[in-house]
Design an enzyme around this catalytic site. Structure first.
Site, PDB file in Angstrom:
ATOM      1  N   ASP A 279       0.783  -1.240   0.000  1.00  0.00           N
ATOM      2  CA  ASP A 279       0.000   0.000   0.000  1.00  0.00           C
ATOM      3  C   ASP A 279       0.814   1.289   0.000  1.00  0.00           C
ATOM      4  OD1 ASP A 279      -2.340  -1.276  -0.295  1.00  0.00           O
ATOM      5  OD2 ASP A 279      -2.946  -1.169   1.806  1.00  0.00           O
TER       6      ASP A 279
ATOM      7  N   GLY B 199       6.283  -6.466  -0.853  1.00  0.00           N
ATOM      8  CA  GLY B 199       6.640  -5.695   0.324  1.00  0.00           C
ATOM      9  C   GLY B 199       6.598  -6.430   1.645  1.00  0.00           C
TER      10      GLY B 199
ATOM     11  N   LYS C  57       2.741   9.765  -2.260  1.00  0.00           N
ATOM     12  CA  LYS C  57       1.487  10.285  -1.690  1.00  0.00           C
ATOM     13  C   LYS C  57       1.672  11.713  -1.169  1.00  0.00           C
ATOM     14  CE  LYS C  57      -0.051   5.617  -0.616  1.00  0.00           C
ATOM     15  NZ  LYS C  57      -0.835   4.730   0.208  1.00  0.00           N
TER      16      LYS C  57
ATOM     17  N   SER D 255      20.916 -42.358  13.123  1.00  0.00           N
ATOM     18  CA  SER D 255      20.980 -41.464  11.951  1.00  0.00           C
ATOM     19  C   SER D 255      19.653 -41.425  11.191  1.00  0.00           C
ATOM     20  CB  SER D 255      22.139 -41.852  11.021  1.00  0.00           C
ATOM     21  OG  SER D 255      22.213 -43.231  10.803  1.00  0.00           O
TER      22      SER D 255
HETATM   23  N1  LIG Z   1      -3.163   9.753  -2.262  1.00  0.00           N
HETATM   24  C1  LIG Z   1      -2.366   8.908  -2.896  1.00  0.00           C
HETATM   25  N2  LIG Z   1      -2.700   7.607  -2.916  1.00  0.00           N
HETATM   26  C2  LIG Z   1      -1.871   6.749  -3.567  1.00  0.00           C
HETATM   27  C3  LIG Z   1      -0.707   7.197  -4.221  1.00  0.00           C
HETATM   28  N3  LIG Z   1      -0.102   6.127  -4.765  1.00  0.00           N
HETATM   29  C4  LIG Z   1      -0.868   5.059  -4.484  1.00  0.00           C
HETATM   30  N4  LIG Z   1      -1.955   5.428  -3.759  1.00  0.00           N
HETATM   31  C5  LIG Z   1      -3.027   4.570  -3.262  1.00  0.00           C
HETATM   32  O1  LIG Z   1      -2.501   3.670  -2.295  1.00  0.00           O
HETATM   33  C6  LIG Z   1      -3.131   2.391  -2.415  1.00  0.00           C
HETATM   34  C7  LIG Z   1      -2.107   1.325  -2.638  1.00  0.00           C
HETATM   35  O2  LIG Z   1      -1.481   1.488  -3.890  1.00  0.00           O
HETATM   36  P1  LIG Z   1      -0.769   0.298  -4.667  1.00  0.00           P
HETATM   37  O3  LIG Z   1      -0.080   0.905  -5.806  1.00  0.00           O
HETATM   38  O4  LIG Z   1      -1.695  -0.826  -4.897  1.00  0.00           O
HETATM   39  O5  LIG Z   1       0.293  -0.077  -3.540  1.00  0.00           O
HETATM   40  P2  LIG Z   1       1.345  -1.308  -3.451  1.00  0.00           P
HETATM   41  O6  LIG Z   1       0.752  -2.266  -2.504  1.00  0.00           O
HETATM   42  O7  LIG Z   1       2.566  -0.678  -2.906  1.00  0.00           O
HETATM   43  O8  LIG Z   1       1.554  -1.839  -4.811  1.00  0.00           O
HETATM   44  C8  LIG Z   1      -4.126   2.503  -3.552  1.00  0.00           C
HETATM   45  O9  LIG Z   1      -5.393   2.766  -3.020  1.00  0.00           O
HETATM   46  C9  LIG Z   1      -3.579   3.674  -4.359  1.00  0.00           C
HETATM   47  O10 LIG Z   1      -4.591   4.321  -5.076  1.00  0.00           O
HETATM   48  C10 LIG Z   1      -0.387   8.593  -4.172  1.00  0.00           C
HETATM   49  O11 LIG Z   1       0.599   9.078  -4.707  1.00  0.00           O
HETATM   50  N5  LIG Z   1      -1.261   9.387  -3.498  1.00  0.00           N
END
Ligand SMILES: Nc1nc2c(ncn2[C@@H]2O[C@H](COP(=O)(O)OP(=O)(O)O)[C@@H](O)[C@H]2O)c(=O)[nH]1
Lengths: 634, 308
Positions: free
Chosen positions: A31, A112, A165, A547
């Protein structure tokens, strides 16, 4: 990346041409947005087909907030059905990115979860660059340290940290600086050459491909720019290193005998001197062929075939290297039989101290034993702790001994000739990846002196053929009784014998060992080595030892030449054994006071390919007769 | 620094690196396995794979046989091409057909595409590998072909019965492959794992590799079904009511069994035009394969059964 400006375009161009494919490992906790970031990189460099994009526009998994019709970039990188259901990535996936420069990036997407350290290590093992995600809303977490530790250990020298994010924290400069400072501090304990920390929103695309308008305070590269402008550093510049060619295959044709393999370091030209396995006489390279055509020079990364001027005995698994003059001893793969190494444990089964594994390095395969466990590394704190064994995903420091001398490099000098695998001999699974720290140059590392009076001479004097008869079976099966009867008989025939009995060795040689599987492995190893010494002294050795584990017995057998070691299964029905219970052991075990009792608390693995099976419940004379026959003594 | 500063990685350099990696894999497997075989499907990937095998062992001969699974429904031009290639390169060509399947009258029309593929391809392949006693089989599969392939190993382990067990796949560190096999295990080996479709065509162009003419546009008799163009390669294709083969200028992106492989409208009758078309039409090549169905999952189910 950013820390150095290019001196001139020509150097830059050259570096890129040398490195047409750059390998990237992507790490992040679940995530953090890793799939989203990779998906966006793929989509915006036009590295995914349109129908897959459509799929990511129209398919939604549960929990997502991205509206239908927009691309859910994280869908672009999903693979196995099982993972779709669980919504997580459980294995390493490889994707291709067409970089604007014409360079190709292969992104190894490592999962991860903590328990998948081994997959991360795989992905990092070939990587030039790591992209490390940090979720700005959650900050630096233990996983961040874990990822840095594994990447640095596997030899990744350049790290791009994407503070992701940023949209969710209002693109605040202070938040970024705080996190960037934390990551730089965490990275300081590793031997990294370059680190770029980039404020990113994978979701909205800020600073992924194009510079973001939201981060006017940031002046570094975007993620794509950092990938595109990367070039090899000193340690990665394999061309300057001494030439090394692990031989994979001997190509034969009319009047042609060539040694084929991939140059892993340095370069080679016709007329160059090379040495086989870094010892013995020098010989001269006659021709250098790439894909069947003669060339003037071949460099690291090229698949070549060499012919040599003099007739030389070279086979698959050998290493051709430049002569050693002028290179520091630590940077030259002089053959040794003992090494200090780091291991990443990848096996389902735990490390068995003393068990014989196969060590694979390039095309080389030799039996090897972990002789000492020096400690386990806490991948979060970096501390080394005492350990008796390794489980899957553990990382630790060991000493390892090989049966024959092998030319391995320190991993820091060459990943290809300094990395190795350990393979379990029965399942053939890869149980560990190893990284050579250095060869151990101690007394036991010396190649044994060839003494003039040898086993054959001693045996001749005694008028017998030395052998080892290894009796295995449940406690109480009758092994000692049979061993005793057989020895009496042989002794009577004028043979020189010795019985190594399980209970006997445990009161002396092995009194420090208990009954856990690891200790049993060590018990078997020591008894086997002792039997080998006695056999070398010319004796017929009868081993009487429970053994219980196949792998241990197989390792024991592996110490001997074909025909010198007989595995004899004393096969006595379990009810007979329990009934006999000569030492009252089964009674105790069932009462729960002997937890590791074979046949009760622990398994006995009967031999699958015993050289001989005898009954421990039948006629003793008959059994002795069978054994004499096997020994070819009448 | 700016992106403009580097413009200079020649496509050739990428191809050289991919070629070197493929040759490395070939040599490793040929050295490690007792009895390897190369699967030859006559398509463009197989043509490249064969070319790489020749290079890997030059000036020696390709040290293993080449196996074609003939479903009896291949395009006729493919079979001609196969036999000519085998003659020209002096290959040890083995051809295997699932005879029971033929005797039982298994066709794509009578048994459905999935069952047909299972019997005439998957089962046939298993039969051929078992009969030949092969412990390793090279294939031309690429990771970019399909999303579920992105996790495929270069050395992909098969359990007894050719089962692909995701959990048993071995971690691939560095260039060092664990080629050790336990009883009954075999290996599938994919030297072109890291190639893309574009790389394949560029390499074909650079190396002047001969491929089946079906890849180039030509007037061919086709019928249109569910939006897909199916070539009427012989009179075994049952025509539906009102269907009338028409001549259209078409080519194929992948080649398989003719009733299951859709053509695309095209005028690209040479490599330059074909590469140009590819850069415009960015659908994945498997979009033209009727057996894969939607999404990425169905390939994986087939692989678990032993499909290549
Ligand atoms: N607000 C925000 N949410 C993000 C961003 N990148 C990913 N997310 C959200 O974080 C969650 C997990 O993303 P994902 O790419 O599946 O994560 P992974 O498990 O690392 O592959 C999803 O709901 C994405 O939409 C970002 O730059 N900003």
């Amino acid at each position: 990346m950013t820390t150095t400006e290019p001196q001139s375009t020509s150097i830059e161009t050259e570096a890129l041409v040398e490195h047409p494919i750059v390998r990237v490992v992507a790490c992040g906790s679940v995530d953090d947005g890793k799939s989203t970031l990779i998906g966006r990189l793929l989509a915006e460099t036009e590295s995914v087909p349109d129908d897959i994009l459509d799929y990511a526009r129209n398919t939604r998994r549960s929990g997502t907030t991205i509206p239908k019709g927009e691309v859910d970039f994280s869908m672009l990188t999903d693979g196995l059905e099982a993972e779709h259901e669980q919504g997580i990535t459980i294995d390493v996936a490889y994707r291709h990115l067409y970089l604007p420069s014409g360079r190709r990036a292969i992104i190894a997407d490592a999962p991860g979860h903590e328990q998948y350290t081994r997959n991360m290590a795989v992905a990092a093992s070939t990587a030039d660059i790591a992209i490390l995600l940090v979720d700005a809303t959650r900050g630096i977490r233990p996983q961040t340290h874990r990822h840095l530790t594994v990447c640095a250990m596997m030899g990744v020298r350049s790290v791009i940290v994407a503070i992701n994010k940023m949209d969710a924290v209002g693109f605040q400069h202070v938040t970024f600086e705080e996190l960037a400072g934390g990551v730089r501090a965490a990275a300081a304990r590793f031997d990294l050459e370059e680190i770029d920390v980039i404020p990113v929103s994978a979701l909205t695309g800020d600073n992924v491909i194009a510079r973001s308008a939201q981060t006017g305070w940031y002046h570094g590269p975007t993620v794509l720019e950092a990938l595109t402008s990367w070039r090899p550093h000193g340690a990665e510049n394999l061309e300057a290193a001494p030439f090394r060619l692990p031989v994979q295959y001997v190509v034969r044709a009319d009047d042609f005998r060539g040694y084929a393999g991939t140059v892993v370091a340095g370069s080679v030209r016709p007329g160059d001197k090379v040495v086989v396995n870094a010892r013995g006489p020098e010989t001269t390279v006659e021709r250098v062929l790439v894909a069947g055509e003669d060339v003037d020079v071949a460099r690291a990364g090229q698949a070549v075939t060499l012919t040599l001027e003099t007739e030389t005995d070279v086979t698959r698994g050998d290493l051709l290297v430049a002569p050693g003059e002028g290179f520091p001893a630590d940077h030259y793969p002089r053959p040794a039989t003992a090494f200090a190494a780091d291991l990443v444990w990848t096996g389902e089964e735990e490390l068995r101290h003393g068990r014989s594994y196969l060590l694979l390095a390039g095309s080389l395969a030799v039996p090897a034993v972990v002789t000492a466990i020096r400690g386990r590394r806490d991948v979060v704190t970096g501390e080394e702790m005492a350990a008796r064994t390794f489980k899957m995903n553990d990382i630790g420091h060991v000493e390892i001994a090989t049966d024959t001398p092998v030319p391995l490099d320190p991993y820091s000098v060459s990943r290809d000739t300094g990395g190795f695998l350990l393979v379990e001999r029965v399942s053939r699974d890869t149980v560990a990846a190893g990284l050579i720290r250095h060869a151990l140059r101690r007394a036991h590392n010396v190649v044994p002196h060839a003494f003039t009076v040898d086993q054959e001479a001693r045996a001749r004097l005694k008028g017998q053929r030395p052998r080892v008869l290894w009796l295995t079976g449940l406690p109480g099966a009758g092994k000692s009784t049979i061993a005793d009867a057989l020895e009496r008989k042989l002794h009577g025939l004028g043979m020189h014998t010795y019985v190594l009995d399980g209970d006997g060795v445990r009161t002396g040689l092995n009194k420090d060992l208990g009954f856990t599987p690891e200790d049993r492995a060590e018990n078997v190893r020591r008894v086997a080595e002792t039997a080998k010494l006695m056999m070398d002294a010319g004796l017929i050795v009868i081993v009487s030892l429970v053994s219980p584990f196949r792998g241990d017995r197989r390792a024991a057998k592996g110490l001997f030449r074909e025909g010198d070691f007989f595995e004899v299964w004393v096969d006595t029905p379990a009810d007979v054994v329990v009934e006999r219970d000569p030492k009252g052991l089964y009674a105790k075990a069932r009462a729960g006071t002997l937890p590791n009792m074979t046949g009760v608390g622990q398994m006995y693995e009967p031999p699958e390919h015993a050289d001989l099976v005898v009954s421990g419940a039948g006629d003793l004379d008959e059994v002795v007769g069978q054994l004499l026959e096997a020994l070819e003594v009448s | 620094m700016s992106l403009a500063a580097e413009s200079a990685v020649a496509p050739d350099a990428v191809l050289d690196a991919l070629e070197a990696e493929a040759i490395h894999v070939f040599r490793e497997a040929a050295g490690a396995f007792r009895r390897p075989v190369m699967l030859y499907s006559i398509g463009k990937d197989s043509s490249v794979l064969l070319h790489l095998a020749v290079k890997a062992f030059a000036p020696g001969k390709v040290p293993f046989p080449v196996l074609h699974i003939d479903t009896t429904w291949k395009f006729r031009e493919m079979i001609d091409f196969r036999d000519r290639t085998a003659r020209e390169l002096d290959l040890d060509l083995k051809v295997h057909t699932n005879k029971e399947g033929v005797d039982e009258g298994v066709t794509p029309f009578t048994h459905g595409t999935h069952e047909y593929t299972r019997i005439m391809k998957t089962v046939a392949l298993r039969q051929a590998l078992d009969e030949g006693g092969y412990d390793a089989a090279f294939g031309g599969a690429r990771r970019d072909e399909e999303r579920s392939r992105a996790k495929e190993r270069i050395f992909s382990l098969r359990e007894p019965g050719h089962r692909w067990e995701p959990r048993k796949q071995r971690p691939e560190f560095w260039r060092t492959a664990n080629t050790q096999l336990a009883d009954g295990q075999t290996m599938r080996v994919f030297p072109m794992s890291n190639w893309t479709e574009l790389d394949v065509w560029r390499y074909i162009q650079r190396e002047k590799i001969d491929v089946v003419p079906l890849y180039f546009a030509e007037q061919r008799p086709v019928v249109e079904r569910d939006g897909q163009l199916i070539m009427v390669d012989d009179d075994r294709l049952p025509l539906q009511d009102g269907e009338q083969p028409q001549l259209r200028s078409v080519r194929f992106r992948t080649l398989g069994c003719y009733p299951l492989t859709a053509a695309v409208e095209s005028t690209a009758d040479n490599l330059d035009d074909l590469l140009a078309e590819m850069l415009v039409d960015r659908r994945s090549e498997r979009a033209g394969r009727l057996i894969d169905g939607e999404g990425g999952g169905s390939m994986e189910s087939k692989k678990t059964e032993g499909y290549f």
